[in-house]
Design an enzyme around this catalytic site. Structure first.
Site, mmCIF file in Angstrom:
data_model
loop_
_atom_site.group_PDB
_atom_site.id
_atom_site.type_symbol
_atom_site.label_atom_id
_atom_site.label_comp_id
_atom_site.label_asym_id
_atom_site.label_seq_id
_atom_site.Cartn_x
_atom_site.Cartn_y
_atom_site.Cartn_z
ATOM 1 N N ASN A 1 0.867 -1.182 0.000
ATOM 2 C CA ASN A 1 0.000 0.000 0.000
ATOM 3 C C ASN A 1 0.905 1.234 0.000
ATOM 4 O O ASN A 1 1.496 1.569 1.019
ATOM 5 C CB ASN A 1 -0.877 -0.048 1.265
ATOM 6 C CG ASN A 1 -1.710 1.204 1.447
ATOM 7 O OD1 ASN A 1 -1.809 2.034 0.543
ATOM 8 N ND2 ASN A 1 -2.314 1.331 2.626
ATOM 9 N N TRP A 2 0.986 1.882 -1.147
ATOM 10 C CA TRP A 2 1.892 3.026 -1.277
ATOM 11 C C TRP A 2 1.349 4.275 -0.590
ATOM 12 O O TRP A 2 2.067 5.262 -0.443
ATOM 13 C CB TRP A 2 2.151 3.335 -2.756
ATOM 14 C CG TRP A 2 2.911 2.276 -3.488
ATOM 15 C CD1 TRP A 2 3.409 1.104 -2.978
ATOM 16 C CD2 TRP A 2 3.271 2.282 -4.884
ATOM 17 N NE1 TRP A 2 4.049 0.389 -3.962
ATOM 18 C CE2 TRP A 2 3.979 1.090 -5.146
ATOM 19 C CE3 TRP A 2 3.047 3.180 -5.939
ATOM 20 C CZ2 TRP A 2 4.477 0.771 -6.414
ATOM 21 C CZ3 TRP A 2 3.539 2.858 -7.197
ATOM 22 C CH2 TRP A 2 4.242 1.672 -7.429
ATOM 23 N N LYS A 3 0.082 4.253 -0.221
ATOM 24 C CA LYS A 3 -0.573 5.439 0.376
ATOM 25 C C LYS A 3 -0.351 6.657 -0.522
ATOM 26 O O LYS A 3 -0.229 6.508 -1.735
ATOM 27 C CB LYS A 3 -0.081 5.658 1.814
ATOM 28 C CG LYS A 3 -0.200 4.369 2.641
ATOM 29 C CD LYS A 3 -0.040 4.563 4.117
ATOM 30 C CE LYS A 3 -0.187 3.213 4.804
ATOM 31 N NZ LYS A 3 -0.087 3.303 6.245
ATOM 32 N N HIS B 1 -9.473 0.860 5.051
ATOM 33 C CA HIS B 1 -8.142 1.041 5.651
ATOM 34 C C HIS B 1 -8.274 1.961 6.870
ATOM 35 O O HIS B 1 -9.093 2.885 6.882
ATOM 36 C CB HIS B 1 -7.166 1.636 4.629
ATOM 37 C CG HIS B 1 -5.772 1.686 5.169
ATOM 38 N ND1 HIS B 1 -5.346 2.715 5.964
ATOM 39 C CD2 HIS B 1 -4.744 0.810 5.090
ATOM 40 C CE1 HIS B 1 -4.093 2.461 6.344
ATOM 41 N NE2 HIS B 1 -3.715 1.309 5.828
ATOM 42 N N GLU C 1 -6.734 4.444 7.884
ATOM 43 C CA GLU C 1 -6.675 5.897 7.630
ATOM 44 C C GLU C 1 -8.001 6.402 7.057
ATOM 45 O O GLU C 1 -8.406 7.541 7.304
ATOM 46 C CB GLU C 1 -5.481 6.216 6.721
ATOM 47 C CG GLU C 1 -4.172 6.112 7.511
ATOM 48 C CD GLU C 1 -3.012 5.482 6.773
ATOM 49 O OE1 GLU C 1 -2.975 5.528 5.540
ATOM 50 O OE2 GLU C 1 -2.127 4.918 7.461
ATOM 51 N N GLU D 1 -5.211 -5.206 10.633
ATOM 52 C CA GLU D 1 -4.194 -4.185 10.852
ATOM 53 C C GLU D 1 -4.492 -3.438 12.151
ATOM 54 O O GLU D 1 -5.305 -2.504 12.163
ATOM 55 C CB GLU D 1 -4.192 -3.184 9.693
ATOM 56 C CG GLU D 1 -3.894 -3.823 8.356
ATOM 57 C CD GLU D 1 -3.398 -2.776 7.359
ATOM 58 O OE1 GLU D 1 -2.242 -2.880 6.934
ATOM 59 O OE2 GLU D 1 -4.164 -1.855 7.034
ATOM 60 N N GLY E 1 2.418 2.204 10.766
ATOM 61 C CA GLY E 1 3.316 3.344 10.604
ATOM 62 C C GLY E 1 4.028 3.751 11.879
ATOM 63 O O GLY E 1 4.628 4.817 11.952
ATOM 64 N N SER F 1 3.506 -2.220 10.309
ATOM 65 C CA SER F 1 4.956 -2.232 10.512
ATOM 66 C C SER F 1 5.611 -3.568 10.159
ATOM 67 O O SER F 1 6.545 -4.008 10.835
ATOM 68 C CB SER F 1 5.311 -1.811 11.947
ATOM 69 O OG SER F 1 4.888 -0.474 12.174
ATOM 70 N N GLY G 1 2.896 -1.196 4.279
ATOM 71 C CA GLY G 1 2.859 0.236 3.983
ATOM 72 C C GLY G 1 4.257 0.747 3.695
ATOM 73 O O GLY G 1 4.803 0.575 2.603
HETATM 74 P P1 PGA Z 1 2.883 0.236 7.662
HETATM 75 O O1 PGA Z 1 1.402 0.413 7.041
HETATM 76 O O2 PGA Z 1 3.435 -1.050 7.082
HETATM 77 O O3 PGA Z 1 3.629 1.434 7.243
HETATM 78 O O4 PGA Z 1 2.713 0.126 9.144
HETATM 79 C C1 PGA Z 1 0.547 -0.683 6.854
HETATM 80 C C2 PGA Z 1 -0.744 -0.211 6.249
HETATM 81 O O5 PGA Z 1 -1.216 0.878 6.583
HETATM 82 O O6 PGA Z 1 -1.355 -0.920 5.422
#
Ligand code: PGA
Length: 257
Positions: free
Chosen positions: A10-12, A97, A99, A169, A175, A214, A235
């Site tokens: 997931n590149w966000k 997700h 976010e 998640e 993150g 993470s 991520g």
């Molecule tokens: P992260 O994000 O690996 O940077 O913790 C995971 C995600 O939000 O899918």
């Protein structure tokens, strides 16, 4: 041998055309080394078409980070319809997700509507679920997971989970560099599979449940080795080819064991 694993990046809201091209060049070149791993990347929507073009002929698939819950085109400024994403070459769509849920206030009902909309357009939904830190500390992890999953089962029926993916998640691990322990991940995944099994054992047995939060090259193997962990949603570590490829390699190694 573990059943086939899935690794999704997931590149966000990151990347430029130039960044994407160099990252994909490495993924395409190295991607053939993981024949038993389903690998997909989720770029920002404006880059989906160019990413899909660069991945033609490669086993690496493309997904969208979000989609609109509407089933038909119309006056919804700023939104993107599932059919449009499908036309650009997407196979998958993330829904719910953390976010989207916690920064943009998406409710369980809206997430469930997005799940239904993704399937309506021929996209495979990846339903993200997970508890916040205060919820875990209050002993509410399973209640939160049940609520998030049942919202989808209520709207789409348990059969809608056939062929879909779930990503567990924990919000406190996203993150933050703070990964769930393999035991915490396994317990949550087993709970999710159990909830589905109570309604349809066959779907529960075959559904792919990813862990996210993470995941890095140095912790992927122990997480993926858990019985109910079928891969990862990555991520930060998906933006660096060497890290992402090392995570894919960990998945392939578990399959080959
Ligand atoms: P992260 O994000 O690996 O940077 O913790 C995971 C995600 O939000 O899918």
């Amino acid at each position: 041998m573990k059943r086939s694993l899935t690794v999704m990046g997931n590149w966000k809201m990151n990347g430029t055309r130039g960044d994407n091209e160099s990252l994909l060049r490495e993924l395409v070149f190295e991607g053939k080394k993981f024949p038993s791993v389903e690998v997909a990347v989720f770029p920002p929507s404006v880059f989906i078409e160019s990413v899909a073009q660069q991945l033609v002929g490669s086993p690496v698939r493309v997904g969208a980070q979000d989609l609109c819950e509407q089933l038909k085109p119309g006056a919804f400024t700023g939104e993107v319809l599932g059919a449009m994403l499908k036309e650009l070459g997407c196979r998958y769509a993330l829904v719910g997700h953390s976010e989207r849920r916690h920064v943009y206030g998406e409710t369980d009902e809206r997430v469930a509507a997005k799940f239904v909309a993704a399937q309506h357009s021929g996209l495979t939904p990846v339903l993200c679920v997970g508890e916040q830190l205060a919820e875990r500390e209050a002993g509410q992890t399973e209640t939160v997971l049940d609520r998030q999953l049942l919202a989808v089962i209520d709207q789409g029926g348990v059969a809608s989970l056939r062929g879909a993916l779930i990503a567990y998640e924990p919000v406190w691990a996203i993150g933050t560099g703070k990964t769930a322990s393999p035991e915490q991940a396994q317990a949550a995944h087993a709970h999710i599979r159990g909830l589905i099994a109570a309604r349809d054992a066959k779907i529960a047995n075959s559904i792919c449940i990813l862990y996210g939060g993470s995941v890095k090259a140095d912790n992927a193997a122990e997480l993926f080795a858990q019985a109910d962990v079928d891969g990862g949603l990555i991520g930060g570590a998906s933006l660096k080819a060497s890290e992402f490829l090392a995570i894919c390699a960990a998945a392939q190694a578990l399959h080959d064991e």
